[in-house]
Scaffold this active site. Structure first.
Site, PDB file in Angstrom:
ATOM      1  N   ASP A 481     -10.542  -0.286   2.612  1.00  0.00           N
ATOM      2  CA  ASP A 481      -9.197   0.240   2.382  1.00  0.00           C
ATOM      3  C   ASP A 481      -9.199   1.328   1.311  1.00  0.00           C
ATOM      4  O   ASP A 481     -10.149   1.445   0.522  1.00  0.00           O
ATOM      5  CB  ASP A 481      -8.305  -0.935   1.944  1.00  0.00           C
ATOM      6  CG  ASP A 481      -6.843  -0.736   2.294  1.00  0.00           C
ATOM      7  OD1 ASP A 481      -6.442   0.407   2.570  1.00  0.00           O
ATOM      8  OD2 ASP A 481      -6.100  -1.738   2.269  1.00  0.00           O
ATOM      9  N   ASP A 551       0.548   0.112   8.506  1.00  0.00           N
ATOM     10  CA  ASP A 551       1.006  -1.161   7.941  1.00  0.00           C
ATOM     11  C   ASP A 551       2.275  -1.636   8.634  1.00  0.00           C
ATOM     12  O   ASP A 551       2.740  -2.745   8.391  1.00  0.00           O
ATOM     13  CB  ASP A 551       1.263  -1.014   6.431  1.00  0.00           C
ATOM     14  CG  ASP A 551      -0.030  -1.162   5.637  1.00  0.00           C
ATOM     15  OD1 ASP A 551      -1.031  -1.616   6.229  1.00  0.00           O
ATOM     16  OD2 ASP A 551      -0.040  -0.822   4.438  1.00  0.00           O
TER      17      ASP A 551
HETATM   18  C1  GLA Z   1      -3.114  -1.829   2.515  1.00  0.00           C
HETATM   19  C2  GLA Z   1      -3.525  -2.212   3.920  1.00  0.00           C
HETATM   20  C3  GLA Z   1      -2.985  -3.578   4.258  1.00  0.00           C
HETATM   21  C4  GLA Z   1      -3.489  -4.593   3.265  1.00  0.00           C
HETATM   22  C5  GLA Z   1      -3.125  -4.163   1.853  1.00  0.00           C
HETATM   23  C6  GLA Z   1      -3.773  -5.055   0.823  1.00  0.00           C
HETATM   24  O1  GLA Z   1      -1.758  -1.613   2.444  1.00  0.00           O
HETATM   25  O2  GLA Z   1      -3.104  -1.254   4.832  1.00  0.00           O
HETATM   26  O3  GLA Z   1      -3.350  -3.935   5.574  1.00  0.00           O
HETATM   27  O4  GLA Z   1      -4.885  -4.710   3.393  1.00  0.00           O
HETATM   28  O5  GLA Z   1      -3.525  -2.824   1.598  1.00  0.00           O
HETATM   29  O6  GLA Z   1      -3.467  -4.683  -0.459  1.00  0.00           O
END
Ligand code: GLA
Length: 743
Positions: A481, A551
């Site tokens: 990420d 997300d």
């Molecule tokens: C990002 C990702 C999510 C999750 C969060 C965790 O927003 O896109 O899927 O993994 O971080 O902090």
């Protein structure tokens, strides 16, 4: 006979690159050797079509009319436009030489036609063997500067694509500073083209946007250090008369994950200069004597079968010539991710409860998301401290992974390796490892800073932290990420003259890290992610076969996001999960089946607390798992057809995937809003063989459901009825199997 060919006509000095359905022509003009853009589009037969450069018309080339050299430069279609010598349109290259001047004029020097396609050092790029690709390299020279430019064009046997890149070599005795280097530049007439781009925000990525191309410059870009949620390194010129499956479309897609610009300039003579490359803002790259700077690759594609033709070409290109993962042609394990299930609030027991229930439903892998390390109980702390939090995971990671494996699931883990929290042991020990301008407090975002990966010791620390965790247990998947964008561009490592290199060097460092990772852990399934889909770009696909799309997991929001994403990316790359309702981002409730049907058009998985959802929803999981196993080969490998767009009609969405042999097709129909007092809709299918007879079924068993048999032409020209369903956000999967195909 091969469909691709590169030829050079000595007499007319024209290069002609042919793919199965497109031609790209470059010409050398005049005694001075200007490199001109002659033609790009649907295939043409003449290899000596130098008349297309119109050098016989006034303003004549400088050798015939040197008093009006400027008029020539102002209008001539250039293949790699120079700077500050008469062409007022945007340059492909700009630099500061040792005396502080910015003047470049590139003329032809030599060329080579090669079999295959050389790689681009340190950068992701499309690839292909000697029978699959051919490459033209044209060397151009600025003799005053001692600068050599190599323009590289590769074509492919099986896809209508020209992959372009540029490298610059300093052949002089002094350094210069590159301040602009476009990977591709094309001059063409404006006919009736509109500009299509993908625009967005967090949780709203890649919405399609079309606009008129007005006079002057129109651009999209990112200066955020990543390809970004906001704009996408893609643009298309779409003829006003084009539609989903017909008409002219030029697509341009940048294989790069950092700052970019995609620009169209409409000139006084109604021509277009189309450019794509690293964004010049904050870009100032020192090239020392003897050094080479390599710019990333741009994919150019032309389709006369509308947007659909472009989509299918790019899907095939990325599936066959960009994604390298061993998972590329395989079903990915169906995962369940605990992010929306627990956020930071979990421990070993909770994860094992999820794993046990998941296993019963046929799910194949548990992914532990953010919150397993340091003291990370919310997003304010611990990035950089990649040590397991044993208060949450008693006994550490290995016992957890072993137990998950014993339950019968694989195990995956989340990292955000490029970041550091101000509240972390790492930052307390090495505050100078963060990107910052000395004397300024760097801007926080999600309460975190970005690590200066240009610094070797930082890169080593980051790599070793990840590798150590992966060695400590049987971890088969990583979600990588990146949750904030770059600001305060300053590196304590780079010298005064190299600060303008930070953003690009940062991206190169990310590539280096991921390259090392997949080399050391060749069986690892890597999924990239950036606050959802902010680094969903072809660059990252070179390292990971899939990327978390957004997300926003709401099935209806995803229709628009996935439509924009599937416009240029294969469905096999699109991270999509079924989550709980009301949806955590938009608060909407949708049927569990619709959430499943939308996620099936991606990698497919779950992101919910399976121990808490209703029995009714849970009971549907094994059915969805069966649908995934039944149809994923088709979804991953087939041709994508967009049939209707909810974004445009505001009522329903529909797409289909048709197998390459046209014997199978899966149609997904989502009725977002129920229309009162409405008849069924005729949905005209696409991409079928008109002469084949197809059995039309629903569900996983072709012998169940509708069961009628129709010719492909009937299904495509007359359509199939979609009856209005009761309620909003309902959906159907229709499966077509050609008679006698044994499917
Ligand atoms: C990002 C990702 C999510 C999750 C969060 C965790 O927003 O896109 O899927 O993994 O971080 O902090």
């Amino acid at each position: 006979m091969s469909d691709m060919n590169i030829s050079y006509d000595e007499k007319t000095r024209i290069f002609k690159l042919d793919t199965a359905r497109t031609s790209y022509l470059i010409g050398i003009v005049d005694d001075e050797g200007f490199i001109g853009h002659v033609y790009y589009g649907k295939i043409i037969s003449d290899s000596s079509a130098s008349y297309l450069m119109r050098t016989g018309e006034a303003p004549f080339v400088p050798s015939q009319n040197s008093r009006d050299r400027s008029s020539f430069f102002d209008a001539f279609p250039m293949e790699f436009p120079s700077c500050n010598t008469g062409d007022y349109r945007e340059s492909a290259i700009e630099l500061l030489d040792a005396r502080g001047h910015n003047g470049v004029e590139i003329v032809y020097q030599a060329h080579r036609i090669l079999k295959g396609k050389p790689g681009l050092s340190g950068l992701p790029a499309t690839f292909g063997g000697e029978t699959e690709c051919m490459t033209l390299e044209i060397d151009g020279m600025d003799k005053v500067l001692g600068l050599k430019v190599t323009l590289r064009y590769s074509i492919f046997e099986d896809v209508d694509v020209v992959a372009r890149s540029v490298s610059v070599k300093n052949m002089s005795e002094e350094s210069f500073f590159l301040t602009r280097l476009m990977s591709a530049s094309i001059d063409m007439d404006q006919e009736d083209y509109r500009l299509l781009t993908l625009h967005g925000s967090w949780a709203r990525e890649r919405h399609m946007e079309s606009r008129e191309i007005g006079c002057g410059k129109t651009s999209v870009g990112s200066t955020r250090g990543e390809s970004s949620h906001q704009e996408h390194p893609f643009m298309a010129l779409v003829s006003e008369t084009a539609a989903q499956e017909r008409g002219s479309v030029y697509g341009f897609h940048f294989i790069y994950s950092g700052n970019f610009i995609a620009q169209v300039e409409r000139t006084q003579f109604d021509s277009l200069r189309v450019q794509m490359g690293i964004h010049p803002k904050n870009f100032c790259y020192q090239v020392k004597p003897g050094e080479v700077f390599q710019a990333p690759e741009v994919i150019l594609t032309y389709s006369d079968e509308g947007l659909g033709g472009m989509s299918r070409t790019l899907h095939d290109l990325y599936r066959n010539h960009l994604i390298r993962s061993p998972y590329k042609d395989k079903k990915r394990p169906i995962l369940i991710n605990n992010w929306e299930a627990t956020y930071f609030n979990f421990n070993t027991e909770k994860l094992l409860d999820i794993a046990r229930e998941a296993r019963k439903a046929g799910i194949e892998m548990l992914v532990m998301d953010d919150g397993w390390f340091g003291r990370r109980n919310d997003d304010n702390t611990s990035l950089g401290d990649w040590k397991v939090n044993e208060e949450k995971l008693k006994g550490g990671l290995k016992p957890l992974v072993d137990q998950v494996n014993r339950i019968g699931l694989k195990f995956g883990i989340w990292f955000e390796p490029e970041m550091v929290s101000p509240d972390s042991d790492l930052y307390r020990t090495h505050p100078d490892w963060a990107i910052a301008i000395p004397g300024r407090t760097p801007c926080r975002s999600r309460n975190q800073f970005v690590l200066d990966l240009t610094r070797r010791e930082v890169l080593e620390y980051v790599y070793n932290s990840v590798a150590e965790v992966l060695h400590s247990a049987n971890i088969e998947y990583v979600k990588w990420d990146m949750n904030r964008q770059l600001t305060d561009l300053g590196s304590l490592y780079l010298g005064r003259e190299n600060q303008g290199e930070l953003s690009h060097r940062y991206v190169l460092a990310v590539y280096e890290l991921q390259e090392r990772l997949i080399k050391e852990f060749p069986d690892l399934l890597l999924e990239n992610c950036s606050g959802g889909g902010a680094r969903f770009d072809p660059g990252m696909l070179y390292y990971s076969p899939q990327i978390w799309c957004s997300d926003d997991t709401d099935a209806i929001e995803r229709l628009v996001i996935q439509e924009g994403t599937a416009l240029i990316y294969p469905l096999s790359a699109i991270g999509a999960h079924v989550s709980d309702c009301p949806n955590h981002t938009v608060g909407r409730s949708t049927p569990f089946s619709t959430r499943g049907n939308v996620a099936l058009a991606g990698t497919f998985g779950y992101e919910l607390d399976i121990t808490k959802i209703s029995e009714e929803d849970k009971a549907q999981i094994p059915e969805q798992v069966a649908l995934y196993h039944r149809y994923n080969d088709l979804v991953r490998e087939g041709d994508y057809y967009r049939i209707a767009s909810y974004r445009q009609n505001h009522f329903y969405d529909c797409w289909a995937v048709v197998s390459k042999d046209k014997k199978e097709a899966l149609v997904t129909f989502v009725q977002v809003l129920r229309r009162p007092n409405h008849h069924s809709r005729m949905i005209k299918l696409k991409g079928l063989n008109p002469e084949m007879r197809y059995k039309v079924c629903e569900g996983t068993n072709p012998d169940e459901g509708v069961g009628c048999v129709y010719y492909g032409d009937t299904l495509m020209n007359a359509g199939i009825p979609m009856e209005e369903m009761w309620g909003d956000c309902q959906s159907r999967l229709i499966f077509l199997a050609a008679e006698g195909s044994g499917v």
